[in-house]
Design an enzyme around this catalytic site. Structure first.
Site, PDB file in Angstrom:
ATOM      1  N   CYS A 145      -0.072   4.679   2.625  1.00  0.00           N
ATOM      2  CA  CYS A 145       0.105   3.765   3.421  1.00  0.00           C
ATOM      3  C   CYS A 145       1.501   4.523   3.668  1.00  0.00           C
ATOM      4  O   CYS A 145       1.909   4.811   4.715  1.00  0.00           O
ATOM      5  CB  CYS A 145      -0.105   3.175   4.098  1.00  0.00           C
ATOM      6  N   ASP A 146       2.163   3.563   3.066  1.00  0.00           N
ATOM      7  CA  ASP A 146       3.919   3.731   3.316  1.00  0.00           C
ATOM      8  C   ASP A 146       4.638   4.237   2.662  1.00  0.00           C
ATOM      9  O   ASP A 146       5.731   4.825   2.791  1.00  0.00           O
ATOM     10  CB  ASP A 146       4.214   1.798   3.354  1.00  0.00           C
TER      11      ASP A 146
ATOM     12  N   CYS B 140       0.816  -1.044   0.407  1.00  0.00           N
ATOM     13  CA  CYS B 140       0.230  -0.280  -0.283  1.00  0.00           C
ATOM     14  C   CYS B 140       1.262   0.908  -0.425  1.00  0.00           C
ATOM     15  O   CYS B 140       1.592   1.590   0.747  1.00  0.00           O
ATOM     16  CB  CYS B 140      -0.992   0.346   1.516  1.00  0.00           C
TER      17      CYS B 140
END
Ligand code: NDP
Length: 308
Positions: free
Chosen positions: A134-135, A131
């Site tokens: 997200c990261d 993701c």
């Protein structure tokens, strides 16, 4: 007899549980044998509002669970094995145990597809992620790779150019599956490079990911690519096996919403990644859990006559 059974215990399921339990409904959350959903595989969550210092995925899910419990949510820590949505009273089976309920919320989520090659598990959250939203932030000033040739891979590659100095897209074919517009944007971007006919054979490093072992499936040559991060973007699988044939899904198996958050079966609602393959964020899943809970509560209010 429960007013609400929630299947799944990620942000969508537990938010639905908080709302339904707080509305004085009798709520059972069947949280699965490995509760908490995909956030249990995440180390740092920095984009969930309300946690300015960040929080780990498991700690966040523990707080969600505690909050739902505070209002009376009951839990079963096993997997649902079958469902019967044929009558007004819905039945949810966990092995030999049968739970009856007036409403159901399906929040079983989805699972990122992984390559399944050596090092992939070992380096998850240590450079390997599924993701970018997200990261990606953790890779400021670093070099990263993306695996996949679909719209997600293009979107994530473009997103990562905000942080990374270089993004290499590894595509197993000689062409992309992504839509023309997304392809053009990625191909034209100066920070993005494509390696075609290229498959990852191994993730390598000591403490953290340091490089990838690559194989060109056309020339049969092996090579190495030094990267600090790799994002696997080869699709997701919704966790809907037990619902097949019981309600309407799209052609890949995501549960469809028909009216607000209600599925094709009256009294059955859905929330989170099991329905949504676009946003796939904890905060959007939680928002959908809230929608499903409010819809379930209102539906029950309007249809209580069915259960008298
Ligand atoms: P897709 O299934 O569309 O694409 C998956 C990609 O991963 C393909 O290029 C596929 O390659 C590749 N792949 C699959 N398995 C492997 C493997 N084992 N090794 C290497 N590569 C592999 O998934 P997406 O997540 O990209 O998209 C899902 C849906 O969401 C699509 O309908 C997409 O259009 C949509 N979407 C739309 C967006 C937008 O409009 N902005 C943004 C993101 C997604 P191959 O081609 O060889 O099969």
């Amino acid at each position: 007899m429960y007013d609400s059974i929630i299947i799944g215990s990620g942000p969508a399921g537990l938010t639905a549980a908080i709302y339904n339990a707080r509305a004085d409904m009798k709520v059972l959350c069947i949280e699965g044998a490995t509760p908490g959903g995909q956030l249990m595989l995440t180390t740092e969550v920095e984009n969930y509002p309300g946690f300015p210092e960040g929080i780990t995925g498991p700690d966040m899910m523990q707080l969600f669970r505690k909050q739902a419990e505070r209002f009376g949510t009951e839990y079963v820590t096993k997997n649902v094995t079958a469902v019967d949505f044929s009558g007004d009273i819905k039945k949810v089976m966990v092995g030999d145990d049968i739970y009856e309920t007036k409403t159901v919320t399906i929040a079983t989520g989805s699972n990122a597809k992984w390559l399944g090659v050596p090092g992939e598990k070992e380096f998850q959250s240590k450079g390997v992620s599924a993701c970018a939203t997200c990261d990606g932030f953790f890779f400021r000033g670093k070099e990263v790779a993306i695996i996949g040739g679909g719209d997600t891979a293009m979107e994530e590659a473009l997103f990562l150019t905000k942080f990374a100095t270089k993004v290499t897209v590894l595509v197993r074919k000689e062409e992309l599956k992504a839509s023309k517009i997304m392809q053009d944007r990625a191909i034209e971007h100066e920070k993005i490079e494509f390696l075609w006919n290229t498959e990852v054979k191994e993730y390598m490093g000591t403490e953290k990911l340091e490089k990838l072992k690559l194989w060109n499936n056309k020339t049969n040559e092996e090579s190495e690519l030094e990267v600090q991060g790799t994002f696997v973007a080869i699709g997701h699988t919704p966790a809907t096996e037990i619902f097949k044939g019981k309600l309407e899904m799209d052609d890949v198996g995501y549960v469809l919403r028909k009216e607000n958050s209600m599925t094709s079966i009256t009294g059955v609602f859905t929330a989170g990644d099991v329905h949504d393959h676009r946003y796939m964020q904890a905060v959007t899943a939680a928002g959908m859990g809230c929608q499903a809970a409010i819809d379930a509560e209102r539906w029950l209010e309007e249809n209580h006559g069915k259960f008298e």
